[in-house]
Structures are given as structure tokens and as C-alpha cells.
Design an enzyme around this catalytic site. Sequence first.
Site, PDB file in Angstrom:
ATOM      1  N   CYS A 294      14.658   7.018  -5.791  1.00  0.00           N
ATOM      2  CA  CYS A 294      13.496   7.580  -6.499  1.00  0.00           C
ATOM      3  C   CYS A 294      13.903   8.405  -7.709  1.00  0.00           C
ATOM      4  O   CYS A 294      13.039   8.823  -8.489  1.00  0.00           O
ATOM      5  CB  CYS A 294      12.663   8.437  -5.552  1.00  0.00           C
TER       6      CYS A 294
ATOM      7  N   SER B  60       2.222  10.317  -1.870  1.00  0.00           N
ATOM      8  CA  SER B  60       2.070   9.819  -3.232  1.00  0.00           C
ATOM      9  C   SER B  60       1.645   8.357  -3.215  1.00  0.00           C
ATOM     10  O   SER B  60       1.791   7.651  -2.220  1.00  0.00           O
ATOM     11  CB  SER B  60       3.367   9.986  -4.018  1.00  0.00           C
TER      12      SER B  60
ATOM     13  N   HIS C 241       3.575   7.156  -8.421  1.00  0.00           N
ATOM     14  CA  HIS C 241       5.020   7.164  -8.220  1.00  0.00           C
ATOM     15  C   HIS C 241       5.611   5.763  -8.342  1.00  0.00           C
ATOM     16  O   HIS C 241       6.143   5.213  -7.374  1.00  0.00           O
ATOM     17  CB  HIS C 241       5.317   7.761  -6.841  1.00  0.00           C
TER      18      HIS C 241
END
Length: 389
Positions: free
Chosen positions: A86, A213, A336
Site C-alpha cells: 500500500c 477504506s 484507496h
Amino acid sequence: MSKRAVIVGWAHTRFGKLDDPDVETLIAQVSRSALDHAQVDPADVDAITVGVYNNGLTPQGFEGALVSLGEPALRFTPAVHVENACATGTAALYRAMDFIECGRGRIALAIGAEKMTAVPPREVADALLSGCYRKEEENPSGFAGIFGNIAQAYFDRYGDKREELAMIASKNHGNGVHNPYAHVQKAFDVAFCNTESDKNPLVAGPLRRTDCSMVSDGAAALVVADEETARGLARAIRFRARAHVNDFLPLSRRDPIAFEGPRRAWARALDDAGIALDDLSLVETHDCFTIAEMLEYEAMGLARPGEGWKVIRDGITRKDGRLPVNVSGGLKAKGHPLGATGISMHVMAAMQLMGDAGAMQVPDASLAGVFNMGGAAVANYVSILERAK
């Protein structure tokens, strides 16, 4: 002597479930737009880094080679693909900065992109699990299951903090209303976020849908240049400091709620910048789940271990608080798209420092912190940004 790299331009798509068919299309949207914003000709770009997580989200790999398809003028420019879970976007940005600062070139383009909504949710969850230690941490609920366990561990040690997580979710959704790039531009009150319902069901452990998210598509790009080159351009955002700290991948090798990697990254960046946390005007932090933002309050030094919940109760991180956090809506509301996230966070901070954040603007923003992490606090990046021009 190394040269300092500064941000001189950017571009950002809307995040969400987009009609764009693939990563190639998303990359094309931001490549030339970022160069135009920086007032840089494609012929002057010395290197390109492309951050895409992928890992099964799309069949196309070798994403560094996609840039010139959307911008043929970049055909012969060196380009590489970067991946770090991420934190892929920030890893791509730092790699571009390293290229500049070691003197190999004057201008670099860093792009982050992800197409996540074209595959079924179960396949998304499985792809994301490659960002954990699969030998020990396979979870039918995907990464939500990992952070659900982290949230439960925090509650077991310090008490049930569901309401405080709901307050974080409500804050970020309220902020996201003012972000034209956000996946969700709708406010939710604390009562809604704190109540299990058909519209807000439990997802994993104590985490509800509003604690998680969004799965999103999107892209963002940054142009970085050495300071000498930047003098002839319209803007420059300097890195007062930047830090990257890794920790063990398996959660079994560390205290999962200590977030020691983020804590060390924040301490190193603040020390290198020669500032205290209170000197920052705002922070964009990695709220992949609301429990992550709460733990990051503790890691950055806003609260002692076990007291991060007090930060949101005291209103410290609201837009009008002592240290606004995620005035963009954060990952929670903005979305995201993994490879784009780190680049997006730096774009949001740069917009604030230039006074270009519109309804999101924090008055008189002069120093911004960015925290982007890969995995569950494994790859931890902290940037301290200030306006240089």
C-alpha cells in the site's frame, strides 16, 4: 554533492468506481497533465517511475512500459515499475527523488495508479493479502480481517473504542465532502458510523463498513526536479525531511498494536526536519482502516500508547483542531487505489502548501506531514513538506 529534489507539478484523477477500462488509461490521464502543470516538456524528463500494486488485480504487468503509450513523447525515457504494497506510490516517488538527488538527471515523473473495481470483491481481497505474511496470516476477510484482529487486540488491552473509531470515520467523511477527487463525497454522522445496520454491517472483528477504506480506481502523478531547475518553474515544494523504516512482515514477530515502524519513521523525520509535531499545519495519514488512524495518532506522538482514542474525542485532528488530519477525507472517504495512494497523499499536501486546496484549505498551511504505509505497519514512509516557491 547530492541535489535536493522538489515537487514542481502534479495531476490527480477522481477516485472511485471509474469507467476507465484499465491501468493504462488511468496512467495516460495523469502523465501529460502533470507535466503541463509543472510547465515541463516531455523531452526534458530524464526518468519515470510507475507505482502499481497489481498482484492479480489486472492481467497486465510491466506497467512502467505503459506510460509512453499514452504520451508518445516519452517513448525513449527510462521507466521502471515500483511496488511496495500500500506504500507503492510513495516508494515510486522516493525512487524518482533518489534519481534526481544522486545527480543522474534533473527531472523525473512519478506516477501511481490502480484499477481495482474490475474484478470481483473476493479476488480483490485475495490480491491484497499478498501484502501480509501469507504463511501465517491468511484470512477469509482479507486485509479487513487482519485489521479487525488488530482492532480487537487494541480493545482487549485498552477497552472498547468503537465509538471513537466511528468519530474518526465521521470526521474523514465530513472532510471528503469538500474533496472533488474523493470516492465518497457524503457526510455520515457519528451515530450512523457507530451503529451496525444493513447499510453499515460488520465487516471483520469489530470493524464496520464505515471503518474500512474503499476499493477504488484512480491515478495521480508528481513531477520532481532538482532545486536549480525548479527556480525557472512556477512552484516548488521542498522535502524538509523524508524517512523510510521497515519492520518485520509477520505480525507474530512484533506487537501488532505498537506500530513501532511508524513511530520510528515519524521520530526520524521530525528529528531530521528539526521540528516538533506541533509545528505541522496538517497531516495526511494512512487510514486504510479507522483503527490504523487511531494507532497512527500514537505513533506520531499525539498520544501515549493506549490513548489515541482521546485525540479524536478532544477534537485535536478535526479541520479546526490543533493538528488537522486527513482534511482530504483520507483513504476512508477519498478512496484507496493502492498504487495511487502515496502519490495522492503528497498531492493533497502540496495543494495545501500552495494554497490551492479550495474548500479543503487549512488556513496558512506552511508545513505538512505525510504518512503512507505498506502492509500492517511494515513499510513506513514519512515526508515533511514545505513550500519553497
